[in-house]
Design a protein around this motif. Structure first.
Motif, mmCIF file in Angstrom:
data_model
loop_
_atom_site.group_PDB
_atom_site.id
_atom_site.type_symbol
_atom_site.label_atom_id
_atom_site.label_comp_id
_atom_site.label_asym_id
_atom_site.label_seq_id
_atom_site.Cartn_x
_atom_site.Cartn_y
_atom_site.Cartn_z
ATOM 1 N N PRO A 4 46.864 61.440 82.733
ATOM 2 C CA PRO A 4 47.915 61.772 83.509
ATOM 3 C C PRO A 4 48.529 63.109 83.363
ATOM 4 O O PRO A 4 48.825 63.963 84.431
ATOM 5 N N THR A 5 48.560 63.721 81.978
ATOM 6 C CA THR A 5 49.284 64.929 81.789
ATOM 7 C C THR A 5 48.281 65.952 82.452
ATOM 8 O O THR A 5 48.827 66.946 82.920
ATOM 9 N N LEU A 6 46.884 66.009 82.019
ATOM 10 C CA LEU A 6 46.209 67.076 82.675
ATOM 11 C C LEU A 6 46.129 66.778 84.023
ATOM 12 O O LEU A 6 45.460 67.863 84.658
ATOM 13 N N ALA A 7 46.374 65.802 84.904
ATOM 14 C CA ALA A 7 46.406 65.798 86.232
ATOM 15 C C ALA A 7 47.304 66.857 86.979
ATOM 16 O O ALA A 7 47.013 67.198 88.053
ATOM 17 N N GLY A 8 48.260 67.284 86.056
ATOM 18 C CA GLY A 8 49.118 68.321 86.615
ATOM 19 C C GLY A 8 48.534 69.735 86.831
ATOM 20 O O GLY A 8 48.747 70.505 87.675
ATOM 21 N N LEU A 9 47.170 69.987 86.352
ATOM 22 C CA LEU A 9 46.481 71.117 86.638
ATOM 23 C C LEU A 9 46.161 71.152 87.957
ATOM 24 O O LEU A 9 45.890 72.399 88.512
ATOM 25 N N SER A 10 45.814 69.971 88.603
ATOM 26 C CA SER A 10 45.373 70.013 90.028
ATOM 27 C C SER A 10 46.387 70.766 91.015
ATOM 28 O O SER A 10 46.042 71.101 91.968
ATOM 29 N N ALA A 11 47.585 70.599 90.565
ATOM 30 C CA ALA A 11 48.676 70.994 91.707
ATOM 31 C C ALA A 11 48.998 72.699 91.399
ATOM 32 O O ALA A 11 49.836 73.184 92.107
ATOM 33 N N LEU A 12 48.336 73.287 90.413
ATOM 34 C CA LEU A 12 48.395 74.623 90.251
ATOM 35 C C LEU A 12 47.602 75.837 90.834
ATOM 36 O O LEU A 12 47.459 76.956 90.707
ATOM 37 N N GLY A 13 46.677 74.976 92.142
ATOM 38 C CA GLY A 13 45.910 75.973 92.681
ATOM 39 C C GLY A 13 44.633 76.281 91.809
ATOM 40 O O GLY A 13 44.176 75.522 91.089
ATOM 41 N N PRO A 14 43.937 77.499 92.318
ATOM 42 C CA PRO A 14 42.647 77.741 91.923
ATOM 43 C C PRO A 14 42.860 78.162 90.082
ATOM 44 O O PRO A 14 43.580 78.691 89.685
ATOM 45 N N LEU A 15 41.781 77.440 89.313
ATOM 46 C CA LEU A 15 41.905 77.318 87.792
ATOM 47 C C LEU A 15 40.755 78.579 87.527
ATOM 48 O O LEU A 15 39.961 78.982 88.146
ATOM 49 N N PRO A 16 41.062 79.235 86.332
ATOM 50 C CA PRO A 16 40.182 79.933 85.769
ATOM 51 C C PRO A 16 38.775 79.552 85.473
ATOM 52 O O PRO A 16 38.669 78.236 85.607
ATOM 53 N N GLU A 17 37.672 80.234 85.512
ATOM 54 C CA GLU A 17 36.537 79.530 85.172
ATOM 55 C C GLU A 17 36.259 78.621 84.216
ATOM 56 O O GLU A 17 35.579 77.821 84.075
ATOM 57 N N GLN A 18 36.852 79.005 82.931
ATOM 58 C CA GLN A 18 36.898 78.371 81.727
ATOM 59 C C GLN A 18 38.214 78.095 81.203
ATOM 60 O O GLN A 18 38.932 79.087 81.011
ATOM 61 N N VAL A 19 38.750 77.098 81.028
ATOM 62 C CA VAL A 19 39.930 76.497 80.867
ATOM 63 C C VAL A 19 39.846 75.609 79.494
ATOM 64 O O VAL A 19 39.114 74.610 79.318
ATOM 65 N N THR A 20 40.408 76.049 78.220
ATOM 66 C CA THR A 20 40.242 75.527 77.079
ATOM 67 C C THR A 20 41.702 74.730 76.764
ATOM 68 O O THR A 20 42.833 75.302 76.970
ATOM 69 N N VAL A 21 41.460 73.622 76.415
ATOM 70 C CA VAL A 21 42.605 72.684 76.333
ATOM 71 C C VAL A 21 42.834 72.483 74.669
ATOM 72 O O VAL A 21 41.851 72.030 74.245
ATOM 73 N N HIS A 22 43.711 72.919 74.026
ATOM 74 C CA HIS A 22 44.021 72.718 72.667
ATOM 75 C C HIS A 22 44.785 71.426 72.390
ATOM 76 O O HIS A 22 45.826 71.262 72.817
ATOM 77 N N LEU A 23 44.368 70.748 71.372
ATOM 78 C CA LEU A 23 45.092 69.378 71.123
ATOM 79 C C LEU A 23 44.876 69.074 69.648
ATOM 80 O O LEU A 23 44.306 69.939 69.024
ATOM 81 N N ASP A 24 45.922 68.221 69.055
ATOM 82 C CA ASP A 24 45.910 67.759 67.590
ATOM 83 C C ASP A 24 44.995 66.877 67.583
ATOM 84 O O ASP A 24 44.378 66.117 68.320
ATOM 85 N N ALA A 25 45.018 66.380 66.042
ATOM 86 C CA ALA A 25 44.292 65.554 65.765
ATOM 87 C C ALA A 25 44.514 64.054 66.189
ATOM 88 O O ALA A 25 43.430 63.283 66.298
ATOM 89 N N GLY A 26 45.490 63.702 66.938
ATOM 90 C CA GLY A 26 45.822 62.582 67.546
ATOM 91 C C GLY A 26 44.934 62.404 68.839
ATOM 92 O O GLY A 26 44.890 61.241 69.142
ATOM 93 N N TYR A 27 44.327 63.331 69.245
ATOM 94 C CA TYR A 27 43.272 63.258 70.260
ATOM 95 C C TYR A 27 41.855 63.190 70.076
ATOM 96 O O TYR A 27 41.097 63.252 70.949
ATOM 97 N N ASP A 28 41.687 63.203 68.635
ATOM 98 C CA ASP A 28 40.269 63.365 68.259
ATOM 99 C C ASP A 28 39.716 62.053 68.390
ATOM 100 O O ASP A 28 39.522 60.994 67.646
#
Length: 282
Positions: free
Chosen positions: A164-188
């Protein structure tokens, strides 16, 4: 002394006022055709800002011309109408137009704060001896501009909040061709990698068991954003029980954070009447 400089409150109120419904000064349904004058929304708005910044109870910030009951009624009405979310969205549009969002590198992380009154967004905090707490999951761009905020109980793990947090990207219009998401070890986890692949996003996830300074990556902007948002008393120590009101305060704090960064960046590029002379807006 105002709780926020006028360079922040005036543009914030200008956007906020456009979202408010038109209300007559007197109640037209009153049987005698008269009633006490309606307290101006600007007066209530300034008191709500004071509560947000200082974290005070509404009965402490009430003034002779505006009671705490009036503030609470108006606050719940604004929260139910989703005005906080709309103001946050407009602030992001303004920042993207004047400065530009950097969406090539985004980061997500959660922060746990106290929720002493319990309520719909509270849960047993794993870092505060099981006391009530709320988790705030924030998505930011490469400069630390908050893009989307999700709230949940403190006992909710970071991983279920990622989608649900990343769903916020859909409201920002066109995204770059490559989007890198940086996460800590809790998401590993495999689920996180599967989610990023499904969304077409690149992931740079810290590995469990390896110390953070070695693999810190570009996660520091989201940590700084959490520090910015924890500067608001109502977010450090949540006393509201309604999810809608907590979300309203959170969105309003995020909008102020975006406007503060917008003014700080714009003052280096543009000139306008009333331009702030200080480099740091508190």
């Amino acid at each position: 002394m105002p709780v926020l400089p006028s360079s922040l409150t005036e543009p914030l109120w200008a956007q906020f006022a456009t979202l408010l419904p038109n209300r007559p000064e007197f109640d037209p349904t009153h049987p005698l055709g008269c009633h006490r004058r309606r307290i101006p929304d600007r007066v209530v708005f300034d008191l709500v800002l004071a509560a947000l910044v200082h974290g005070s109870g509404l009965e402490r910030i009430a003034v002779p011309g505006c009671s705490d009951r009036t503030i609470r009624r108006r606050l719940h009405a604004w929260a139910a109408a989703g005005i906080g979310h709309d103001v946050f969205a407009q602030a992001l549009v303004a920042y993207d137009t004047m400065i530009g969002l950097d969406l090539t590198d985004v980061s997500v992380d959660g922060s746990i704060t106290k929720a002493v009154g319990g309520g719909e967004c509270a849960g047993r905090s794993p870092v505060d001896r099981g006391k009530g707490g709320t988790k705030r999951s924030v998505l930011v761009d490469a400069a630390g501009i908050p893009l989307h905020v999700e709230i949940a109980g403190a006992n909710c793990h970071d991983s279920p909040l990622l989608a649900p947090t990343l769903a916020g990207l859909s409201a920002l219009g066109p995204l770059p061709e490559q989007v890198t998401v940086h996460l800590d070890a809790g998401y590993d986890s495999k689920n996180t990698r599967a989610l990023l692949m499904e969304l077409g996003l690149q992931g740079r996830i810290a590995i469990k068991g390896v110390k953070a300074p070695i693999q810190v990556g570009k996660r520091w902007p989201v940590e700084r954003t959490h520090a910015w948002m924890n500067g608001f008393g109502k977010l450090r120590r949540i006393t509201e029980r309604s999810r809608a009101v907590v979300q309203f305060y959170t969105d309003l704090a995020a909008a102020i954070t975006v406007l503060r960064r917008l003014v700080n960046e714009a003052r280096k590029r543009y000139r306008w009447p009333g331009r702030p002379t200080t480099r740091r807006l508190r």
